[in-house]
Write an enzyme that holds these catalytic residues in place. Structure first.
Site, mmCIF file in Angstrom:
data_model
loop_
_atom_site.group_PDB
_atom_site.id
_atom_site.type_symbol
_atom_site.label_atom_id
_atom_site.label_comp_id
_atom_site.label_asym_id
_atom_site.label_seq_id
_atom_site.Cartn_x
_atom_site.Cartn_y
_atom_site.Cartn_z
ATOM 1 N N THR A 15 0.823 -1.219 0.000
ATOM 2 C CA THR A 15 0.000 0.000 0.000
ATOM 3 C C THR A 15 0.854 1.264 0.000
ATOM 4 O O THR A 15 0.501 2.269 -0.623
ATOM 5 C CB THR A 15 -0.888 0.008 1.278
ATOM 6 O OG1 THR A 15 -1.627 -1.195 1.292
ATOM 7 C CG2 THR A 15 -1.817 1.184 1.314
ATOM 8 N N SER A 60 2.052 -7.660 -0.693
ATOM 9 C CA SER A 60 2.958 -8.552 0.041
ATOM 10 C C SER A 60 2.380 -9.950 0.255
ATOM 11 O O SER A 60 3.094 -10.857 0.652
ATOM 12 C CB SER A 60 3.411 -7.929 1.358
ATOM 13 O OG SER A 60 2.408 -8.012 2.332
ATOM 14 N N GLN A 279 -0.071 -20.672 20.753
ATOM 15 C CA GLN A 279 -1.080 -19.880 20.036
ATOM 16 C C GLN A 279 -1.225 -18.493 20.652
ATOM 17 O O GLN A 279 -1.746 -17.580 20.013
ATOM 18 C CB GLN A 279 -2.442 -20.585 20.116
ATOM 19 C CG GLN A 279 -2.482 -21.873 19.363
ATOM 20 C CD GLN A 279 -3.830 -22.584 19.454
ATOM 21 O OE1 GLN A 279 -4.826 -22.011 19.874
ATOM 22 N NE2 GLN A 279 -3.841 -23.839 19.038
#
Ligand code: ASP
Length: 343
Positions: A15, A60, A279
């Protein structure tokens, strides 16, 4: 001009380098050769800024290991000519690229700063300008002839974070990156404040690039509905060499027989590297805190400690290229190589 006054901007896409095509709402990459005309404030930094751009700038999400190699090669080719490097990159996979480069750039002694933005540079409220300007300042910051930040880092929204400690956590905040287990290397407010005790020292070895990153690795986030046949399917993949398990909390996983047996079999018969990371984005694996974590470690799983997923993946790819035995891989993995994990 001495190399200490020159910065190389490497534009890969994302961006940050987009602007609206005149007369339309379509975003297209702008020509980075003219960056100083687009950001006149850059003229206030007393640095010569050169730029190179990927022939085809990429969102990306399309960055692959071959692009990490391409970036590493540019840095290698231009290493002696510049004081530091700023890589303009889409934010989505920036933490993967930063982590990969941290391993691929061996004996780094110059700043390599990745940055991007949430809004295109041509947007009225863009965050791109501040991110680029401060990244360039950091890449060129030297003290007594030595760079202040001789490592791979991400600068985004007033914070400089170690690249291989960083993860993208917000899709829409300007403050899009976190480094949950390592405090910022620098913060930018009225003053640009460096926390020198957190910054890696420059390497005194000869700079080189490590190009081989082995991609025979898979990541698996465990969940309560995980099925035996799914786990076995992954473990049976013919050329898979490593499985990164994203476990619960401090490294815990189910203790049912089929789960532990499948993993043990993969280690024993295929030399498959089983890596345990959490996690949770903050904190570390404490494998002996609960029975459920202990069982996993007892069968030989590798302790990923407080690694981000991005660092775990790229560290695995880097170490797989060294063709190590299971114990040697485990030993190398469980120690920090580039400040990516807490000892
Ligand atoms: N999808 C874009 C990219 O990662 C988002 C961004 O640049 O921030 O290339």
């Amino acid at each position: 001009m001495s190399c200490q006054n020159k910065i190389l901007l490497i534009y890969t896409g994302g961006t940050i380098g987009m602007e609206k095509k005149p007369g339309s709402d379509i975003l297209v990459p702008f020509d980075f050769a003219n960056i100083q005309d687009r950001i006149p404030e850059l003229k206030l930094i007393e640095k010569e800024i050169d730029s190179v751009s990927f022939e085809q700038p990429l969102d990306s999400s399309n960055i692959r290991p071959k692009h990490w190699q391409q970036i590493a090669q540019i840095i290698f080719d231009k290493y002696e000519d510049y004081a530091g490097f700023v890589i303009l990159h889409g934010s989505d996979t920036m933490a993967y690229t930063a982590s990969a480069l941290s391993f691929m750039l061996e004996n780094l002694s110059k700043p390599v700063i990745l940055t991007g933005s949430q809004l295109p540079i041509g947007d009225l409220r863009t965050d791109a300008k501040e991110n680029i300007i401060t990244s360039i300042e950091i890449a060129g910051a030297y003290e007594n002839g030595k760079p202040i930040v001789p490592e791979v880092a991400i600068y985004f929204e007033f914070k400089l974070l170690r690249g291989n400690r960083t993860t993208k956590f917000s899709t829409d905040d300007f403050n899009a990156f976190h480094s949950p287990n390592y405090n910022p290397l620098a913060t930018s407010g009225v003053y640009l404040k460096y926390y020198k005790h957190r910054i890696l020292p420059p390497s005194s070895g000869i700079f080189d690039i490590h190009k081989t990153m082995v991609d025979k690795v898979f990541t698996l986030k465990i969940h309560p509905a995980l099925r035996q046949e799914h786990l076995e399917y992954f473990l049976d993949m013919p050329d898979l060499k490593a499985l990164i398990l994203e476990t619960y909390g401090a490294g815990n996983a189910l203790t049912e027989d089929w789960f532990l047996t499948a993993l043990k079999k993969a280690i024993d018969t295929k030399n498959m590297k089983i890596i345990n990371i959490s996690q949770c984005i903050k904190g570390s694996i404490s494998p002996y805190k609960y029975e459920t974590g202990k069982k996993l470690m007892e069968l030989g799983a590798i302790n990923g400690k407080d690694l981000t997923l991005e660092a775990a993946l790229t560290k695995t790819m880097y170490l797989l290229s060294k063709n190590l035995s299971y114990p040697a891989f485990k030993k190398a993995f469980e120690r920090p190589i580039r400040g990516e994990m807490t000892e």
